[in-house]
Design a protein around this motif. Sequence first.
Motif, short mmCIF file in Angstrom:
data_model
loop_
_atom_site.label_atom_id
_atom_site.label_comp_id
_atom_site.label_asym_id
_atom_site.label_seq_id
_atom_site.Cartn_x
_atom_site.Cartn_y
_atom_site.Cartn_z
N THR A 213 38.06 34.13 37.54
CA THR A 213 38.60 35.67 37.59
C THR A 213 38.47 36.02 36.12
OG1 THR A 213 40.29 35.03 39.17
CG2 THR A 213 40.76 36.92 37.78
N PRO A 214 37.80 37.24 35.93
CA PRO A 214 37.44 37.60 34.60
C PRO A 214 38.67 38.36 34.05
CG PRO A 214 36.19 38.90 36.08
CD PRO A 214 36.78 37.84 36.90
N ILE A 216 39.43 40.30 30.73
CA ILE A 216 39.14 41.10 29.61
C ILE A 216 40.13 41.00 28.57
CG2 ILE A 216 37.74 42.96 28.80
CD1 ILE A 216 37.27 43.87 31.69
N VAL A 231 34.66 46.61 32.83
CA VAL A 231 35.35 46.26 34.34
C VAL A 231 33.98 46.71 35.05
CG1 VAL A 231 36.58 47.37 35.98
CG2 VAL A 231 37.64 46.63 33.64
N LEU A 234 31.35 44.14 35.16
CA LEU A 234 31.93 42.91 36.21
C LEU A 234 31.92 43.14 37.37
CD1 LEU A 234 34.62 41.92 33.28
CD2 LEU A 234 32.51 40.42 33.92
N THR A 235 32.54 44.09 37.91
CA THR A 235 32.38 44.56 39.19
C THR A 235 31.07 44.57 39.78
OG1 THR A 235 33.00 46.79 38.92
CG2 THR A 235 34.92 45.27 39.25
N THR A 239 32.19 40.37 40.74
CA THR A 239 33.41 39.27 40.37
C THR A 239 34.50 39.87 40.95
OG1 THR A 239 34.11 40.83 38.40
CG2 THR A 239 32.39 39.33 37.89
N PRO A 242 38.58 42.38 37.59
CA PRO A 242 38.94 41.90 36.26
C PRO A 242 40.59 42.23 35.91
CG PRO A 242 36.86 43.12 36.25
CD PRO A 242 37.52 43.50 37.47
N CYS A 244 42.89 43.28 32.84
CA CYS A 244 42.62 43.72 31.48
C CYS A 244 44.00 43.37 30.63
CB CYS A 244 42.35 45.29 31.60
SG CYS A 244 40.87 45.53 32.70
#
Length: 292
Positions: A213-214, A216, A231, A234-235, A239, A242, A244
């Motif tokens: 799971t990212p 940030i 974001v 990443l999406t 992923t 994210p 944040c």
Amino acid sequence: MTRLVLAAPGNAAFASALTAQLGATALAAEFRRFPDEESYVRVDGDCDGADVLLVATLHQPDPQFLTLVYAAEALRARGARHVTLVAPYLAYMRQDTMFREGEAVTAPIFARLVSQAFDRLITVDPHLHRIENLEDVYEIPAVNVHAAPALAEWIAARVDAPLLVGPDSESKQWVSAVAQEIDAPYVALEKVRRGDRNVEVSVPHLDQHRGCTPVIIDDIISTARTMIETVRHLTRLGTKPPICVGVHGIFVGDAHAALLAAGAGQIATTNSIPHFSNAIDLAPLVARALTQ
Ligand code: R5P
């Protein structure tokens, strides 16, 4: 030495958390504006020989700063021996060089003004980039509290298999510190800022981190453009939404809504700046730094 805590307007919550953590005494004052917008400050109570902590986070420094200078002087007139500015968010750290001829380099100028008004500064993760240490520009003792342990605790308790992502080279200092605390992997990206609301962030390489799971992490979320670009990358790479995490959530205008609309799964900030995204309490770390 007796320790007293005074909350500047808008800082009651952090000041009372800090007062409780320190077992200190809260001091009252009257802050108001005259009809012409000049400041009125009156400290209500003796400060004989006390170390007074004036709690004033500085996300809106221009309308606040003179009031704080008056408060510091009023505290001294009441007998305060030391007046410490507790500014969980420290303003004017980003213009640390002259990008275009003729610009005011505000970081050292603001540091000089604060140094003239206060005996000590305590802050949390100031934006140190070209300035390596606060005391390179501040002429008073300046304590830099790191939020990493509080961010790490929050992430470890809520996120399975986190991959920490720093959106630019400066963020590496915060991301790597959190990664070390919770033994998680991290990547730091590169950013080019083309304007106040126009940033480009490099595309992360995630091959080794599929399924994570990212999360940030950045020191400041202001317009949120940095987070939004990250974001989106990443999406697009497929992923999970994210998470944040910002140390200082300024959220100019519709920044918070725009970040959610861009695909952020969750947004969490510390209470360095009052905001409904505040989820991580810094008062214990600040109190610890004050008692060391
Ligand atoms: C600057 O480099 C900081 O670390 C932040 O990345 C920046 O202040 C975020 O600003 P914004 O939310 O406006 O993109």
